[in-house]
Motif scaffolding. Structure first.
Motif, PDB file in Angstrom:
ATOM      1  N   VAL A   3       0.853  -1.189   0.000  1.00 24.42           N
ATOM      2  CA  VAL A   3       0.000   0.000   0.000  1.00 24.42           C
ATOM      3  C   VAL A   3       0.888   1.237   0.000  1.00 24.42           C
ATOM      4  CG1 VAL A   3      -1.738   1.275   1.321  1.00 24.42           C
ATOM      5  CG2 VAL A   3      -1.777  -1.198   1.329  1.00 24.42           C
ATOM      6  N   VAL A   4       0.426   2.294  -0.668  1.00 22.48           N
ATOM      7  CA  VAL A   4       1.127   3.575  -0.611  1.00 22.48           C
ATOM      8  C   VAL A   4       0.138   4.640  -0.135  1.00 22.48           C
ATOM      9  CG1 VAL A   4       0.738   4.168  -3.044  1.00 22.48           C
ATOM     10  CG2 VAL A   4       2.645   5.167  -1.837  1.00 22.48           C
ATOM     11  N   LEU A   5       0.518   5.378   0.909  1.00 17.45           N
ATOM     12  CA  LEU A   5      -0.274   6.493   1.425  1.00 17.45           C
ATOM     13  C   LEU A   5       0.319   7.778   0.875  1.00 17.45           C
ATOM     14  CD1 LEU A   5      -1.624   4.615   3.513  1.00 17.45           C
ATOM     15  CD2 LEU A   5      -1.175   6.359   5.202  1.00 17.45           C
ATOM     16  N   ALA A   6      -0.528   8.668   0.380  1.00 16.17           N
ATOM     17  CA  ALA A   6      -0.036   9.926  -0.170  1.00 16.17           C
ATOM     18  C   ALA A   6      -1.035  11.041   0.108  1.00 16.17           C
ATOM     19  CB  ALA A   6       0.197   9.789  -1.670  1.00 16.17           C
ATOM     20  N   ASP A   7      -0.546  12.282   0.061  1.00 16.05           N
ATOM     21  CA  ASP A   7      -1.426  13.425   0.309  1.00 16.05           C
ATOM     22  C   ASP A   7      -2.124  13.861  -0.977  1.00 16.05           C
ATOM     23  OD1 ASP A   7       0.479  14.787  -1.128  1.00 16.05           O
ATOM     24  OD2 ASP A   7       1.236  15.933   0.567  1.00 16.05           O
ATOM     25  N   ARG A   8      -2.874  14.955  -0.902  1.00 14.60           N
ATOM     26  CA  ARG A   8      -3.675  15.424  -2.028  1.00 14.60           C
ATOM     27  C   ARG A   8      -2.845  15.838  -3.244  1.00 14.60           C
ATOM     28  NH1 ARG A   8      -6.312  16.135   2.390  1.00 14.60           N
ATOM     29  NH2 ARG A   8      -8.567  16.026   2.455  1.00 14.60           N
ATOM     30  N   GLY A   9      -1.578  16.137  -3.060  1.00 16.64           N
ATOM     31  CA  GLY A   9      -0.723  16.516  -4.173  1.00 16.64           C
ATOM     32  C   GLY A   9      -0.536  15.389  -5.178  1.00 16.64           C
ATOM     33  N   TYR A  10      -0.823  14.160  -4.759  1.00 23.07           N
ATOM     34  CA  TYR A  10      -0.664  12.993  -5.629  1.00 23.07           C
ATOM     35  C   TYR A  10      -1.994  12.488  -6.175  1.00 23.07           C
ATOM     36  CZ  TYR A  10       4.028  12.956  -3.763  1.00 23.07           C
ATOM     37  OH  TYR A  10       5.296  13.318  -3.417  1.00 23.07           O
ATOM     38  N   ASP A  11      -3.077  13.239  -5.975  1.00 18.63           N
ATOM     39  CA  ASP A  11      -4.410  12.823  -6.408  1.00 18.63           C
ATOM     40  C   ASP A  11      -4.584  13.075  -7.904  1.00 18.63           C
ATOM     41  OD1 ASP A  11      -7.027  11.979  -6.438  1.00 18.63           O
ATOM     42  OD2 ASP A  11      -7.817  13.923  -5.801  1.00 18.63           O
ATOM     43  N   HIS A  12      -4.401  12.025  -8.698  1.00 25.11           N
ATOM     44  CA  HIS A  12      -4.588  12.102 -10.143  1.00 25.11           C
ATOM     45  C   HIS A  12      -4.943  10.697 -10.621  1.00 25.11           C
ATOM     46  CE1 HIS A  12      -3.797  12.797 -14.374  1.00 25.11           C
ATOM     47  NE2 HIS A  12      -3.787  14.093 -14.114  1.00 25.11           N
ATOM     48  N   ASP A  13      -6.046  10.558 -11.346  1.00 26.17           N
ATOM     49  CA  ASP A  13      -6.530   9.235 -11.755  1.00 26.17           C
ATOM     50  C   ASP A  13      -5.514   8.456 -12.583  1.00 26.17           C
ATOM     51  OD1 ASP A  13      -8.905   9.467 -10.406  1.00 26.17           O
ATOM     52  OD2 ASP A  13      -9.983  10.311 -12.115  1.00 26.17           O
ATOM     53  N   LYS A  14      -4.777   9.144 -13.450  1.00 23.10           N
ATOM     54  CA  LYS A  14      -3.771   8.462 -14.272  1.00 23.10           C
ATOM     55  C   LYS A  14      -2.729   7.772 -13.387  1.00 23.10           C
ATOM     56  CE  LYS A  14       0.128   9.543 -17.240  1.00 23.10           C
ATOM     57  NZ  LYS A  14       0.880  10.612 -17.889  1.00 23.10           N
ATOM     58  N   TYR A  15      -2.267   8.472 -12.354  1.00 24.68           N
ATOM     59  CA  TYR A  15      -1.240   7.904 -11.487  1.00 24.68           C
ATOM     60  C   TYR A  15      -1.805   6.850 -10.544  1.00 24.68           C
ATOM     61  CZ  TYR A  15       1.971  11.198 -13.455  1.00 24.68           C
ATOM     62  OH  TYR A  15       2.762  11.872 -14.341  1.00 24.68           O
ATOM     63  N   ARG A  16      -3.074   6.983 -10.179  1.00 22.98           N
ATOM     64  CA  ARG A  16      -3.716   5.919  -9.396  1.00 22.98           C
ATOM     65  C   ARG A  16      -3.707   4.609 -10.184  1.00 22.98           C
ATOM     66  NH1 ARG A  16      -6.866   7.401  -4.940  1.00 22.98           N
ATOM     67  NH2 ARG A  16      -7.157   9.636  -4.772  1.00 22.98           N
ATOM     68  N   ARG A  17      -4.053   4.678 -11.475  1.00 18.89           N
ATOM     69  CA  ARG A  17      -4.048   3.478 -12.319  1.00 18.89           C
ATOM     70  C   ARG A  17      -2.641   2.911 -12.464  1.00 18.89           C
ATOM     71  NH1 ARG A  17      -7.837   6.449 -15.104  1.00 18.89           N
ATOM     72  NH2 ARG A  17      -6.291   7.234 -16.571  1.00 18.89           N
ATOM     73  N   LEU A  18      -1.643   3.782 -12.646  1.00 16.59           N
ATOM     74  CA  LEU A  18      -0.265   3.312 -12.790  1.00 16.59           C
ATOM     75  C   LEU A  18       0.227   2.628 -11.512  1.00 16.59           C
ATOM     76  CD1 LEU A  18       1.319   6.312 -14.728  1.00 16.59           C
ATOM     77  CD2 LEU A  18       0.830   4.021 -15.603  1.00 16.59           C
ATOM     78  N   VAL A  19      -0.182   3.148 -10.362  1.00 19.15           N
ATOM     79  CA  VAL A  19       0.202   2.524  -9.089  1.00 19.15           C
ATOM     80  C   VAL A  19      -0.456   1.152  -8.973  1.00 19.15           C
ATOM     81  CG1 VAL A  19      -0.007   2.707  -6.576  1.00 19.15           C
ATOM     82  CG2 VAL A  19       0.692   4.691  -7.908  1.00 19.15           C
ATOM     83  N   TRP A  20      -1.753   1.055  -9.335  1.00 17.38           N
ATOM     84  CA  TRP A  20      -2.442  -0.242  -9.323  1.00 17.38           C
ATOM     85  C   TRP A  20      -1.752  -1.229 -10.263  1.00 17.38           C
ATOM     86  CZ3 TRP A  20      -5.315  -2.454  -5.931  1.00 17.38           C
ATOM     87  CH2 TRP A  20      -6.237  -1.753  -5.182  1.00 17.38           C
ATOM     88  N   ASP A  21      -1.298  -0.743 -11.436  1.00 18.35           N
ATOM     89  CA  ASP A  21      -0.627  -1.603 -12.409  1.00 18.35           C
ATOM     90  C   ASP A  21       0.674  -2.175 -11.859  1.00 18.35           C
ATOM     91  OD1 ASP A  21      -2.676  -1.137 -14.176  1.00 18.35           O
ATOM     92  OD2 ASP A  21      -1.568   0.326 -15.392  1.00 18.35           O
TER      93      ASP A  21
END
Length: 95
Positions: A53-71
């Motif tokens: 799991v990775v915890l991050a603040d609002r500065g990292y809130d972007h759907d593209k990067y959420r998908r890349l992290v899941w990948d």
């Protein structure tokens, strides 16, 4: 100026560090940091390469990067922009 980007484990021990120019967006360094985490020894077998799991603040809130992290096989727990701030002491902390 410059920015130090750092990923740590749950106890605050640094796992990977990068240095970029001060005008770079933080979210662009999320994937390179996750890929830079060295293998972690633990139980028998193949060493774990990435965190669960990775915890991050609002500065990292972007759907593209959420998908890349899941990948990468990592669950993103990233605070949503516009969500209420609540401290949540003892549960999760967006540092």
């Amino acid at each position: 100026g410059s920015k130090h980007h750092l990923i740590t484990d749950a106890t605050g021990i640094p796992l990977a560090v990068t240095l970029t120019g001060g005008n770079r967006n933080d979210v662009t360094q999320l994937i390179p940091l996750l890929q830079a985490v060295p293998p972690v020894r633990g139980k028998r077998g193949r060493p774990q390469r990435r965190p669960d799991v990775v915890l991050a603040d609002r500065g990292y809130d972007h759907d593209k990067y959420r998908r890349l992290v899941w990948d990468l096989g990592v669950k993103p727990l990233i605070a949503r922009r516009g969500a209420e701030h609540g401290s949540g002491l003892g549960t999760q902390r967006w540092v």
